[in-house]
Design a protein around this motif. Structure first.
Motif, PDB file in Angstrom:
ATOM      1  N   GLN A 171      38.589  48.697 -20.569  1.00  0.00           N
ATOM      2  CA  GLN A 171      38.497  47.793 -21.703  1.00  0.00           C
ATOM      3  C   GLN A 171      39.754  46.925 -21.773  1.00  0.00           C
ATOM      4  O   GLN A 171      40.788  47.264 -21.198  1.00  0.00           O
ATOM      5  CB  GLN A 171      38.335  48.584 -22.999  1.00  0.00           C
ATOM      6  CG  GLN A 171      37.076  49.433 -23.056  1.00  0.00           C
ATOM      7  CD  GLN A 171      35.808  48.583 -23.033  1.00  0.00           C
ATOM      8  OE1 GLN A 171      35.691  47.615 -23.780  1.00  0.00           O
ATOM      9  NE2 GLN A 171      34.879  48.943 -22.160  1.00  0.00           N
ATOM     10  N   ALA A 172      39.653  45.817 -22.483  1.00  0.00           N
ATOM     11  CA  ALA A 172      40.772  44.875 -22.549  1.00  0.00           C
ATOM     12  C   ALA A 172      42.039  45.542 -23.077  1.00  0.00           C
ATOM     13  O   ALA A 172      43.149  45.277 -22.592  1.00  0.00           O
ATOM     14  CB  ALA A 172      40.396  43.682 -23.425  1.00  0.00           C
ATOM     15  N   TRP A 173      41.898  46.441 -24.057  1.00  0.00           N
ATOM     16  CA  TRP A 173      43.081  47.058 -24.662  1.00  0.00           C
ATOM     17  C   TRP A 173      43.731  48.083 -23.724  1.00  0.00           C
ATOM     18  O   TRP A 173      44.872  48.499 -23.933  1.00  0.00           O
ATOM     19  CB  TRP A 173      42.715  47.723 -25.988  1.00  0.00           C
ATOM     20  CG  TRP A 173      41.669  48.802 -25.881  1.00  0.00           C
ATOM     21  CD1 TRP A 173      40.323  48.653 -25.978  1.00  0.00           C
ATOM     22  CD2 TRP A 173      41.897  50.200 -25.644  1.00  0.00           C
ATOM     23  NE1 TRP A 173      39.683  49.856 -25.814  1.00  0.00           N
ATOM     24  CE2 TRP A 173      40.632  50.830 -25.616  1.00  0.00           C
ATOM     25  CE3 TRP A 173      43.037  50.982 -25.456  1.00  0.00           C
ATOM     26  CZ2 TRP A 173      40.489  52.187 -25.416  1.00  0.00           C
ATOM     27  CZ3 TRP A 173      42.886  52.347 -25.257  1.00  0.00           C
ATOM     28  CH2 TRP A 173      41.616  52.930 -25.241  1.00  0.00           C
ATOM     29  N   SER A 210      42.346  33.036 -16.983  1.00  0.00           N
ATOM     30  CA  SER A 210      42.111  34.410 -17.428  1.00  0.00           C
ATOM     31  C   SER A 210      41.089  35.093 -16.523  1.00  0.00           C
ATOM     32  O   SER A 210      40.260  34.432 -15.886  1.00  0.00           O
ATOM     33  CB  SER A 210      41.599  34.434 -18.870  1.00  0.00           C
ATOM     34  OG  SER A 210      42.608  34.116 -19.781  1.00  0.00           O
ATOM     35  N   ARG A 232      38.513  38.883 -16.357  1.00  0.00           N
ATOM     36  CA  ARG A 232      37.940  39.988 -17.129  1.00  0.00           C
ATOM     37  C   ARG A 232      37.196  40.913 -16.186  1.00  0.00           C
ATOM     38  O   ARG A 232      36.181  40.530 -15.601  1.00  0.00           O
ATOM     39  CB  ARG A 232      36.981  39.424 -18.190  1.00  0.00           C
ATOM     40  CG  ARG A 232      36.172  40.484 -18.929  1.00  0.00           C
ATOM     41  CD  ARG A 232      35.134  39.836 -19.814  1.00  0.00           C
ATOM     42  NE  ARG A 232      34.300  40.826 -20.460  1.00  0.00           N
ATOM     43  CZ  ARG A 232      32.971  40.821 -20.474  1.00  0.00           C
ATOM     44  NH1 ARG A 232      32.319  39.856 -19.846  1.00  0.00           N
ATOM     45  NH2 ARG A 232      32.290  41.751 -21.099  1.00  0.00           N
TER      46      ARG A 232
END
Length: 644
Positions: free
Chosen positions: A294-296, A284, A286
């Motif tokens: 943002q992740a979304w 993964s 980030r």
């Protein structure tokens, strides 16, 4: 008569019997010998999955009954039907094997130590720009303690018995056991399979108990780390094992009784193809920083959205020699046309007679890329991922955190955005094969000793406490580093020849040492160069690739991030002015030429107008001359013969 027959055949009969016996013994020896080296693999040869309702075995090969306090061994349990030794040669487990070709450079492990401002790329594979863990004072035991949370087993977690006996952590290995290959890390389809539990068990040094705890088959209580005591160092291995089992903190296994049937068998929910969620635990990423989404807000890889999964491209056989998916991989692996499973292989096909029937592209329904209007030089000088993958390039590089380097997926209170190591993306870098590809980049920062051969990293545990206290002081970083170098220099002078080499600190693309006047001096040095490795995900849809819809200016403009963006040389200790490298330098191309070439795209619309008008004027002139020529021909045709 019978006596004569018996007497006449007795000698040859005994010889025949002895020969038969010898042959039989030889055949049995060969059979048992071969069986001991290469166990018989049990297989169904069917696409239908086999139901793994099996017994559990401990590391001595004994059956585990419901209620027994013994961790199960994957080597003995899974290895009963599968060739464990052959599996251990796979890419995820063979880091120790010097006979395995290193292949294309990949993501390193990064040793971090905030107290000393260290971020050092490590690898057991001989990738240029990384350091062998031993060079930084890391034994296999310390390596597993630091990174075992994302090591699926084998490699440094399973040193040979002879290596353990010579290890300074012999007793710890004896108490904790080795880190066996945990087959369930990839092949479990159980929702309760908890990879995050792995980090907690590694921290407790419960290595041999990891498969039992992570699989959800059992609860493990106790910490092997609390069993260790100085008096065990001098005891033989057998006495150590016997002594530690009586310790109150020695780990205990409490199996879930309902998982065992009446025949003491356990049902494992096994999938042959590892689900993407299993891969994501170790792979993964980030994005972090002020410009990070943002992740979304992030879209999934276009291949995942289309229904493919990781193992669709990253395949392996029983040897677990995972296909990494880069062009030219077949040359390294020496097995089949692995390049068919690269971007170019699936979408464009291979110009090779040995590539099989899929040479035309479009494998697995992949759209065959036409690249209409794109000069073919781009396909020769760029990797597919340079245009189609990763975040959209900006003028300044962005930071990214990865599971392998930052422990994503493990239980924590969150990962701070400035948590080291500081990794930058995207960087367009010229690769060893001459093509420009998409890379991530980390700039080494470490304390070392320099001599004529180069810079050798210092073991972070050998750095004096006085240096660490100096680095915590509230004063400019340059002053702190200068004082720390002075402390290390005094330590070297007092030790004489015992500590060779001049103390230095590498950070942010520079090497810092004590100058002639005693002040801190910075210089360029090969040890300060960044280490970069290619990445290929997340893949964007074609219409969101660089240059899509004939947008040449995505790359070719006077301020294009692709050529003129800056990759910041970030380090845990900020020293001097911020260092950065332009993409042009990383690609090895001329900045002035591409500035001029990019500027040409600014005036190209006007140039097109001028060219169009010029072409129209030329066309009008040609038409006029054409009419004049036609008129001349008509006049000549009307003249009578013989008349001037």
């Amino acid at each position: 008569m019978s006596g004569r027959v018996t007497g006449g055949s007795s000698a040859p009969g005994w010889r025949l019997r002895l020969t038969a016996l010898a042959v039989g013994v030889l055949l049995l020896a060969v059979a048992f010998g071969v069986g001991a080296v290469v166990p018989t693999e049990i297989r169904t040869d069917s696409k239908s999955p086999y139901v793994h309702r099996i017994e559990l075995y401990d590391e001595d090969g004994n059956t585990i009954l419901a209620g027994e306090d013994k961790p199960f061994s994957t080597r003995k349990t899974c290895g009963k039907c599968h060739d464990y030794a052959r599996i251990s040669e796979g890419w995820h487990f063979n880091a120790f094997d010097a006979k395995v070709p290193p292949g294309r450079i990949g993501q390193p492990w990064v040793l971090t130590d905030p107290a000393t401002g260290t971020q050092l790329p490590l690898s057991y594979r001989p990738w240029p720009g990384t350091y062998r863990p031993a060079a930084a004072g890391m034994t296999p035991w310390r390596f597993v303690k630091s990174f075992g949370r994302h090591i699926p087993g084998g490699g440094p977690g399973a040193p040979a018995a002879g290596e353990i006996e010579k290890s300074p952590e012999r007793v710890q290995w004896t108490i904790s056991g080795g880190l066996e290959i945990d087959c369930m890390s990839c092949h479990s389809a159980e929702a309760g399979h908890d990879q995050a539990e792995r980090s907690m068990q590694v921290a407790a040094e419960n290595l041999r108990w990891i498969p039992s705890a992570v699989s959800g088959l059992a609860i493990v209580r106790g910490k092997a780390a609390e069993v260790m005591s100085p008096d065990l160092e001098s005891q033989p291995k057998e006495m150590v094992s016997d002594t530690v089992r009586r310790h109150p903190s020695y780990p205990k296994v409490i199996y879930n009784a309902w998982r065992f049937d009446k025949d003491n068998r356990v049902l494992f929910n096994i999938t042959r193809k590892a689900p993407a969620e299993r891969c994501y635990f170790c792979h993964s990423t980030r994005p972090v920083g002020p410009q990070a989404p943002q992740a979304w807000q992030l879209d999934t890889d276009v291949h995942m959205a289309a229904g493919l999964t990781c193992t669709t491209c990253h395949r392996n056989g029983l040897d677990h020699g995972m296909t990494r998916g880069y062009e030219g991989e077949k040359v390294v692996a020496g097995q089949g046309a692995l390049s068919d499973l690269s971007c170019r292989g699936c979408h464009l096909g291979q110009n090779s007679a040995s590539a099989g029937p899929m040479t035309a592209g479009g494998r697995l329904g992949a759209p065959v890329a036409k690249h209409v209007g794109l000069p073919t030089v781009h396909l020769e000088k760029l990797t597919c991922t340079a245009c189609h993958s990763g975040p959209w390039p900006l003028q300044r590089s962005q930071r990214v955190q990865t599971a392998q380097t930052h422990g994503l997926g493990t239980v924590s209170g969150g990962h701070a955005e400035d948590e080291p190591p500081l990794i930058a993306e995207p960087a367009f870098v010229r690769q060893a094969d001459g093509k420009i590809g998409l890379h991530r980049m980390v700039w080494p920062a470490f304390w070392g000793r320099m001599d004529a051969q180069g810079v050798t990293p210092m073991d972070t545990k050998s750095i004096p406490q006085a240096v660490k206290e100096t680095l915590k002081a509230k004063e400019p970083a340059e002053a702190r580093v200068a004082k720390a170098i002075e402390i290390l220099a005094r330590q070297r002078d007092e030790a004489g020849q015992a500590i060779p080499g001049e103390p230095v600190y590498v950070s942010g693309g520079k090497l810092y040492r004590r100058g002639a006047d005693g002040a801190l001096a910075a210089s360029d040095h090969p040890a300060a160069k960044p280490y970069s490795w290619p990445f290929a995900h997340e893949v964007r849809p074609a219409k969101y690739s660089l240059g899509a819809n004939s947008q040449c200016t995505d790359c070719h403009s006077v301020d294009s991030p692709v050529f003129f963006g800056q990759v910041t040389a970030e380090s845990p200790l900020k020293l001097g002015a911020e260092q950065s490298r332009p993409m042009c330098e990383l690609m090895g191309v001329d900045e002035g030429y591409h500035k001029l070439f990019g500027w040409s795209f600014t005036v190209r619309p006007l140039l097109k107008v001028v060219c169009s008008i010029s072409a129209l004027v030329v066309a009008v002139v040609l038409v006029l001359y054409g009419f004049q020529g036609l008129a001349a021909c008509l006049r000549a045709a009307r003249r009578k013969p013989g008349r001037a």
